[in-house]
Design an enzyme around this catalytic site. Structure first.
Site, PDB file in Angstrom:
ATOM      1  N   TRP A 110      63.706 -88.679 -61.418  1.00 48.12           N
ATOM      2  CA  TRP A 110      63.360 -89.759 -60.760  1.00 48.12           C
ATOM      3  C   TRP A 110      64.296 -90.734 -60.667  1.00 48.12           C
ATOM      4  O   TRP A 110      64.297 -91.197 -61.957  1.00 48.12           O
ATOM      5  CB  TRP A 110      61.725 -90.090 -60.993  1.00 48.12           C
ATOM      6  N   HIS A 126      56.521 -91.879 -57.784  1.00 48.51           N
ATOM      7  CA  HIS A 126      55.836 -90.779 -57.077  1.00 48.51           C
ATOM      8  C   HIS A 126      54.075 -91.329 -57.333  1.00 48.51           C
ATOM      9  O   HIS A 126      53.909 -92.195 -58.191  1.00 48.51           O
ATOM     10  CB  HIS A 126      55.813 -89.449 -57.970  1.00 48.51           C
ATOM     11  N   ARG A 169      62.032 -95.319 -54.985  1.00 47.85           N
ATOM     12  CA  ARG A 169      63.105 -94.828 -55.692  1.00 47.85           C
ATOM     13  C   ARG A 169      64.543 -95.337 -55.644  1.00 47.85           C
ATOM     14  O   ARG A 169      64.790 -95.815 -54.398  1.00 47.85           O
ATOM     15  CB  ARG A 169      63.426 -93.212 -55.680  1.00 47.85           C
ATOM     16  N   GLN A 221      53.945 -90.455 -50.138  1.00 46.27           N
ATOM     17  CA  GLN A 221      53.542 -89.203 -50.580  1.00 46.27           C
ATOM     18  C   GLN A 221      52.156 -89.257 -50.595  1.00 46.27           C
ATOM     19  O   GLN A 221      51.419 -90.211 -50.522  1.00 46.27           O
ATOM     20  CB  GLN A 221      53.984 -89.255 -52.380  1.00 46.27           C
ATOM     21  N   VAL A 270      52.751 -80.560 -65.089  1.00 45.69           N
ATOM     22  CA  VAL A 270      52.139 -79.362 -64.703  1.00 45.69           C
ATOM     23  C   VAL A 270      52.722 -78.106 -65.387  1.00 45.69           C
ATOM     24  O   VAL A 270      53.842 -77.729 -65.833  1.00 45.69           O
ATOM     25  CB  VAL A 270      52.284 -79.080 -63.055  1.00 45.69           C
ATOM     26  N   ALA A 318      47.319 -80.102 -59.506  1.00 50.44           N
ATOM     27  CA  ALA A 318      48.029 -81.498 -58.920  1.00 50.44           C
ATOM     28  C   ALA A 318      48.893 -80.990 -57.834  1.00 50.44           C
ATOM     29  O   ALA A 318      49.641 -79.950 -57.916  1.00 50.44           O
ATOM     30  CB  ALA A 318      48.545 -82.367 -59.777  1.00 50.44           C
TER      31      ALA A 318
HETATM   32  N1  PHE Z   1      55.199 -86.339 -58.366  1.00 50.03           N
HETATM   33  C1  PHE Z   1      56.078 -84.914 -58.008  1.00 50.03           C
HETATM   34  C2  PHE Z   1      57.322 -85.837 -57.535  1.00 50.03           C
HETATM   35  O1  PHE Z   1      57.397 -86.583 -56.996  1.00 50.03           O
HETATM   36  C3  PHE Z   1      55.278 -84.199 -57.044  1.00 50.03           C
HETATM   37  C4  PHE Z   1      54.346 -83.406 -57.740  1.00 50.03           C
HETATM   38  C5  PHE Z   1      52.886 -83.674 -57.647  1.00 50.03           C
HETATM   39  C6  PHE Z   1      54.445 -82.124 -58.764  1.00 50.03           C
HETATM   40  C7  PHE Z   1      51.734 -83.031 -58.291  1.00 50.03           C
HETATM   41  C8  PHE Z   1      53.557 -81.515 -59.037  1.00 50.03           C
HETATM   42  C9  PHE Z   1      52.117 -81.852 -59.071  1.00 50.03           C
HETATM   43  O2  PHE Z   1      58.383 -84.976 -57.341  1.00 50.03           O
END
Ligand code: PHE
Length: 337
Positions: free
Chosen positions: A154, A168, A194, A208, A251, A305
């Site tokens: 990120w 995110h 970002r 998102q 995750v 998620a």
């Molecule tokens: N937050 C992650 C991203 O911005 C995407 C994501 C969301 C991945 C939820 C796993 C679970 O790249």
């Protein structure tokens, strides 16, 4: 002032009024809430005899009516005069008017309605998390400690006080877990930021959508179901879902969710860049440590998620070539959809 005097005075003033604004002043002075007529009416109860009160009431009301009629007539007269004046100037009152711009709903907003609607029927409730966020919620509590190499995933806009523009929507995860008790079903559709070099596929501001589901026995099967259902709704029945292993620190397991290109059905075409598939979403089962950070016992509960980029999805679906169009506020863009 007696009733007859006030009638004479009002009619005189009306006759003298030379503009609509003048006339309005006269109206207020006589018929307004604190005007002469109301003043007179309020004095009626002071008359000792019942008959007199009756006569006075009738008289005042007939004067009121006369004033009203005179005002109306004068109003018509003044308006006619206005028109004549316009007529005499260079303005051509017979030329067709300029039709007002009719607005339209921005494609992202339309899509947000659709996505919210779809997921609220599956029992998800809307949640919000700050755009300007504590490092902890955006990173730390999601297993991304300072100086950890995974931060490179990120590119981040930091403030001097250490806060960051959230990179995110996952910053809502621990916030919502701390506010609620399982079963938790929340969704958010909102902006993220970002530190990007902008080009047709990258924007410093983007959108998102993310869902978080925490309950007993949440599984990859449910993740699969959600992905499949949603991608088919958006891209059409012909699309398929594919999971690839992918690393996100919050995750485990983590997956990248691909959709079969609905245009070539996997053969490879211009839209999918000859890939046959689009990378659409990131997802996975919530990491036990993240559940713990949210105050949830990972021995009892599990979670999923799932997040994707609506900009990208719409670019594919609607054939939009540049992500920047979404954020430039150009009406010509918004009106096409
Ligand atoms: N937050 C992650 C991203 O911005 C995407 C994501 C969301 C991945 C939820 C796993 C679970 O790249």
């Amino acid at each position: 002032m007696n009733v007859v005097e006030s009638e004479v005075k009002a009619l005189e003033e009306i006759a003298r009024a030379s503009s609509l604004a003048d006339l309005e002043e006269v109206r207020l002075r006589h018929l307004g809430r604190n005007g002469v007529i109301n003043q007179l009416l309020s004095e009626i109860p002071e008359l000792p005899r019942q008959e007199d009160r009756k006569t006075a009431g009738g008289l005042i009301n007939s004067v009121k009516e006369k004033i009203e009629n005179a005002l109306e007539e004068k109003d018509r007269e003044l308006k006619k005069k206005d028109l004549k004046e316009i007529d005499r100037s260079s303005f051509d009152i017979t030329s067709p008017g300029i039709s007002p711009h009719v607005g339209s709903i921005h494609p992202l907003t339309q899509f947000r309605e659709f996505v919210r609607d779809t997921f609220s029927r599956l029992g998800f409730e809307e949640a919000y998390a700050p755009h300007l966020e504590e490092d902890e919620y955006n990173f730390g509590l999601l297993n991304i400690p300072p100086d950890h190499p995974s931060r490179d995933l990120w590119d981040t806009l930091y403030l001097e006080d250490g806060r960051a523009m959230r990179t995110h929507t996952s910053n809502m995860q621990v916030r919502e877990m701390r506010r609620r008790k399982p079963p938790i079903r929340v969704m958010t559709f909102d902006r993220c930021f970002r530190y990007e070099n902008v080009d047709p596929h990258h924007s410093h501001t983007f959108t998102q959508f993310e869902v978080l589901y925490v309950d007993k026995d949440v599984s990859m099967g449910q993740l699969r179901f959600l992905s499949d259902l949603f991608l088919k709704l958006v891209l059409g029945e012909k699309t398929k879902t594919r999971f690839r292993p992918k690393y996100y620190p919050f995750v485990e397991p983590g997956v990248g969710v691909d959709a079969l290109c609905p245009f070539c059905e996997g053969k490879g075409c211009r839209v999918c860049g000859m890939e046959g598939w689009f990378e659409i979403a990131g997802a996975g089962l919530v990491h036990p440590q993240v559940l713990r950070n949210g105050g949830i016992d990972p021995k009892v509960y599990s979670g999923l998620a799932w997040g994707f980029g609506p900009d990208r999805m719409l670019m594919i679906k609607l054939g939009i070539e540049d992500i920047r169009y979404f954020y430039e506020g150009d009406l010509r863009f918004a009106k096409q959809f």
